[in-house]
Design a protein around this motif. Structure first.
Motif, PDB file in Angstrom:
ATOM      1  N   GLY A   1       6.672   6.848   7.385  1.00 51.24           N
ATOM      2  CA  GLY A   1       7.998   7.319   7.784  1.00 51.24           C
ATOM      3  C   GLY A   1       8.999   6.176   7.871  1.00 51.24           C
ATOM      4  N   HIS A   2       8.613   5.073   8.474  1.00 52.84           N
ATOM      5  CA  HIS A   2       9.487   3.915   8.584  1.00 52.84           C
ATOM      6  C   HIS A   2       9.802   3.335   7.200  1.00 52.84           C
ATOM      7  CE1 HIS A   2      11.362   0.334  10.211  1.00 52.84           C
ATOM      8  NE2 HIS A   2      10.583  -0.389   9.414  1.00 52.84           N
ATOM      9  N   PHE A   3       8.806   3.284   6.345  1.00 51.26           N
ATOM     10  CA  PHE A   3       9.007   2.770   4.993  1.00 51.26           C
ATOM     11  C   PHE A   3      10.068   3.590   4.274  1.00 51.26           C
ATOM     12  CE2 PHE A   3       8.238   2.477   0.469  1.00 51.26           C
ATOM     13  CZ  PHE A   3       7.971   1.137   0.268  1.00 51.26           C
ATOM     14  N   ILE A   4       9.949   4.908   4.337  1.00 53.92           N
ATOM     15  CA  ILE A   4      10.911   5.792   3.663  1.00 53.92           C
ATOM     16  C   ILE A   4      12.284   5.691   4.321  1.00 53.92           C
ATOM     17  CG2 ILE A   4      11.489   8.217   3.231  1.00 53.92           C
ATOM     18  CD1 ILE A   4       8.484   8.664   2.691  1.00 53.92           C
ATOM     19  N   GLU A   5      12.315   5.640   5.624  1.00 58.18           N
ATOM     20  CA  GLU A   5      13.584   5.572   6.349  1.00 58.18           C
ATOM     21  C   GLU A   5      14.370   4.306   5.999  1.00 58.18           C
ATOM     22  OE1 GLU A   5      15.175   6.284  10.891  1.00 58.18           O
ATOM     23  OE2 GLU A   5      13.105   5.648  10.571  1.00 58.18           O
ATOM     24  N   THR A   6      13.677   3.211   5.769  1.00 57.93           N
ATOM     25  CA  THR A   6      14.349   1.942   5.473  1.00 57.93           C
ATOM     26  C   THR A   6      14.539   1.688   3.980  1.00 57.93           C
ATOM     27  OG1 THR A   6      12.237   0.750   5.585  1.00 57.93           O
ATOM     28  CG2 THR A   6      13.569   0.866   7.621  1.00 57.93           C
ATOM     29  N   ARG A   7      14.072   2.595   3.155  1.00 59.40           N
ATOM     30  CA  ARG A   7      14.239   2.493   1.693  1.00 59.40           C
ATOM     31  C   ARG A   7      14.701   3.851   1.166  1.00 59.40           C
ATOM     32  NH1 ARG A   7      10.335  -0.432   3.719  1.00 59.40           N
ATOM     33  NH2 ARG A   7      10.002  -2.557   3.035  1.00 59.40           N
TER      34      ARG A   7
ATOM     35  N   LEU B   1       0.821  -1.205   0.000  1.00 60.50           N
ATOM     36  CA  LEU B   1       0.000   0.000   0.000  1.00 60.50           C
ATOM     37  C   LEU B   1       0.857   1.258   0.000  1.00 60.50           C
ATOM     38  CD1 LEU B   1      -2.707   1.506   0.305  1.00 60.50           C
ATOM     39  CD2 LEU B   1      -2.576   1.032   2.766  1.00 60.50           C
ATOM     40  N   VAL B   2       1.838   1.313   0.889  1.00 55.56           N
ATOM     41  CA  VAL B   2       2.706   2.495   0.972  1.00 55.56           C
ATOM     42  C   VAL B   2       3.482   2.672  -0.321  1.00 55.56           C
ATOM     43  CG1 VAL B   2       4.680   3.529   2.153  1.00 55.56           C
ATOM     44  CG2 VAL B   2       2.877   2.417   3.481  1.00 55.56           C
ATOM     45  N   GLU B   3       4.030   1.592  -0.836  1.00 56.79           N
ATOM     46  CA  GLU B   3       4.814   1.688  -2.074  1.00 56.79           C
ATOM     47  C   GLU B   3       3.966   2.211  -3.227  1.00 56.79           C
ATOM     48  OE1 GLU B   3       8.297  -0.891  -4.020  1.00 56.79           O
ATOM     49  OE2 GLU B   3       6.454  -2.020  -3.648  1.00 56.79           O
ATOM     50  N   ALA B   4       2.769   1.695  -3.381  1.00 60.64           N
ATOM     51  CA  ALA B   4       1.888   2.145  -4.459  1.00 60.64           C
ATOM     52  C   ALA B   4       1.483   3.609  -4.266  1.00 60.64           C
ATOM     53  CB  ALA B   4       0.645   1.256  -4.534  1.00 60.64           C
ATOM     54  N   ALA B   5       1.211   3.998  -3.025  1.00 59.83           N
ATOM     55  CA  ALA B   5       0.826   5.384  -2.744  1.00 59.83           C
ATOM     56  C   ALA B   5       1.978   6.342  -3.060  1.00 59.83           C
ATOM     57  CB  ALA B   5       0.388   5.525  -1.293  1.00 59.83           C
ATOM     58  N   LEU B   6       3.202   5.950  -2.715  1.00 62.55           N
ATOM     59  CA  LEU B   6       4.352   6.805  -3.006  1.00 62.55           C
ATOM     60  C   LEU B   6       4.610   6.894  -4.510  1.00 62.55           C
ATOM     61  CD1 LEU B   6       6.774   5.825  -0.108  1.00 62.55           C
ATOM     62  CD2 LEU B   6       5.575   8.008  -0.415  1.00 62.55           C
ATOM     63  N   HIS B   7       4.461   5.792  -5.212  1.00 61.05           N
ATOM     64  CA  HIS B   7       4.635   5.827  -6.671  1.00 61.05           C
ATOM     65  C   HIS B   7       3.606   6.751  -7.321  1.00 61.05           C
ATOM     66  CE1 HIS B   7       7.830   2.935  -7.652  1.00 61.05           C
ATOM     67  NE2 HIS B   7       7.472   2.353  -6.522  1.00 61.05           N
TER      68      HIS B   7
ATOM     69  N   GLN C   1      15.778   5.052  -1.407  1.00 62.96           N
ATOM     70  CA  GLN C   1      15.407   5.507  -2.743  1.00 62.96           C
ATOM     71  C   GLN C   1      14.169   6.413  -2.719  1.00 62.96           C
ATOM     72  OE1 GLN C   1      15.253   2.299  -1.691  1.00 62.96           O
ATOM     73  NE2 GLN C   1      13.595   1.162  -2.669  1.00 62.96           N
ATOM     74  N   TYR C   2      13.406   6.381  -1.629  1.00 56.97           N
ATOM     75  CA  TYR C   2      12.219   7.229  -1.509  1.00 56.97           C
ATOM     76  C   TYR C   2      12.495   8.534  -0.751  1.00 56.97           C
ATOM     77  CZ  TYR C   2       9.602   3.243  -3.222  1.00 56.97           C
ATOM     78  OH  TYR C   2       9.130   2.213  -4.003  1.00 56.97           O
ATOM     79  N   LEU C   3      13.666   8.644  -0.152  1.00 61.73           N
ATOM     80  CA  LEU C   3      13.979   9.822   0.651  1.00 61.73           C
ATOM     81  C   LEU C   3      13.924  11.113  -0.163  1.00 61.73           C
ATOM     82  CD1 LEU C   3      14.773  10.821   3.452  1.00 61.73           C
ATOM     83  CD2 LEU C   3      17.162  10.475   2.818  1.00 61.73           C
ATOM     84  N   SER C   4      14.272  11.049  -1.418  1.00 63.23           N
ATOM     85  CA  SER C   4      14.262  12.250  -2.260  1.00 63.23           C
ATOM     86  C   SER C   4      12.858  12.830  -2.437  1.00 63.23           C
ATOM     87  CB  SER C   4      14.879  11.956  -3.631  1.00 63.23           C
ATOM     88  OG  SER C   4      14.088  11.007  -4.334  1.00 63.23           O
ATOM     89  N   MET C   5      11.834  12.053  -2.140  1.00 61.29           N
ATOM     90  CA  MET C   5      10.463  12.566  -2.226  1.00 61.29           C
ATOM     91  C   MET C   5      10.128  13.509  -1.078  1.00 61.29           C
ATOM     92  SD  MET C   5       8.217   9.287  -3.463  1.00 61.29           S
ATOM     93  CE  MET C   5       6.765  10.327  -3.731  1.00 61.29           C
ATOM     94  N   VAL C   6      10.869  13.403   0.017  1.00 57.19           N
ATOM     95  CA  VAL C   6      10.614  14.239   1.194  1.00 57.19           C
ATOM     96  C   VAL C   6      11.413  15.530   1.042  1.00 57.19           C
ATOM     97  CG1 VAL C   6      10.723  14.378   3.711  1.00 57.19           C
ATOM     98  CG2 VAL C   6      10.299  12.167   2.600  1.00 57.19           C
ATOM     99  N   PRO C   7      10.757  16.691   1.063  1.00 57.74           N
ATOM    100  CA  PRO C   7      11.489  17.957   0.929  1.00 57.74           C
ATOM    101  C   PRO C   7      12.549  18.095   2.020  1.00 57.74           C
ATOM    102  CG  PRO C   7       9.105  18.333   0.897  1.00 57.74           C
ATOM    103  CD  PRO C   7       9.318  16.901   1.259  1.00 57.74           C
TER     104      PRO C   7
END
Length: 103
Positions: free
Chosen positions: A78-84, A55-61, A86-92
């Motif tokens: 937050g945990h999903f992004i912190e542990t992956r 769910l989180v991965e699809a929502a971020l995509h 490659q998604y950190l660049s989405m967070v300003p």
């Protein structure tokens, strides 16, 4: 079991369905340039099966495809992004320190 993730814009949430039944959702609030993910919930019957991750991965995509940044106000996102990373660049950058994420 077949799953599907869709953006229910009327309720401002992404929903994951399993065999046609809503198994969980992520509520969000959009701003001019970011989508703040504020709450994630998975029905207890579907916990521990990887549906929150999907769910989180699809929502971020979908959020990235819309050209929006992500504000992980919810601990699950937050945990999903912190542990992956490659998604950190989405967070300003301005939000990373406030949310305890690496720069």
């Amino acid at each position: 079991m077949p799953t599907d993730v869709r953006n229910n814009t009327a309720l401002e949430r992404f929903e994951i369905t399993v065999d046609g039944e809503v198994a969980g959702y992520i509520e969000y609030q959009d701003t001019a340039g970011e989508r703040a993910f504020v709450h994630t919930e998975i029905d207890p019957r579907f916990e521990g099966q990887g549906y929150a991750r999907d769910l989180v991965e699809a929502a971020l995509h979908a959020t990235g495809a819309e050209g929006l940044g992500a504000l992980p106000m919810c601990r699950v996102v937050g945990h999903f992004i912190e542990t992956r990373p490659q998604y950190l660049s989405m967070v300003p950058h301005w939000a990373r320190d406030r949310l305890g994420l690496p720069q």
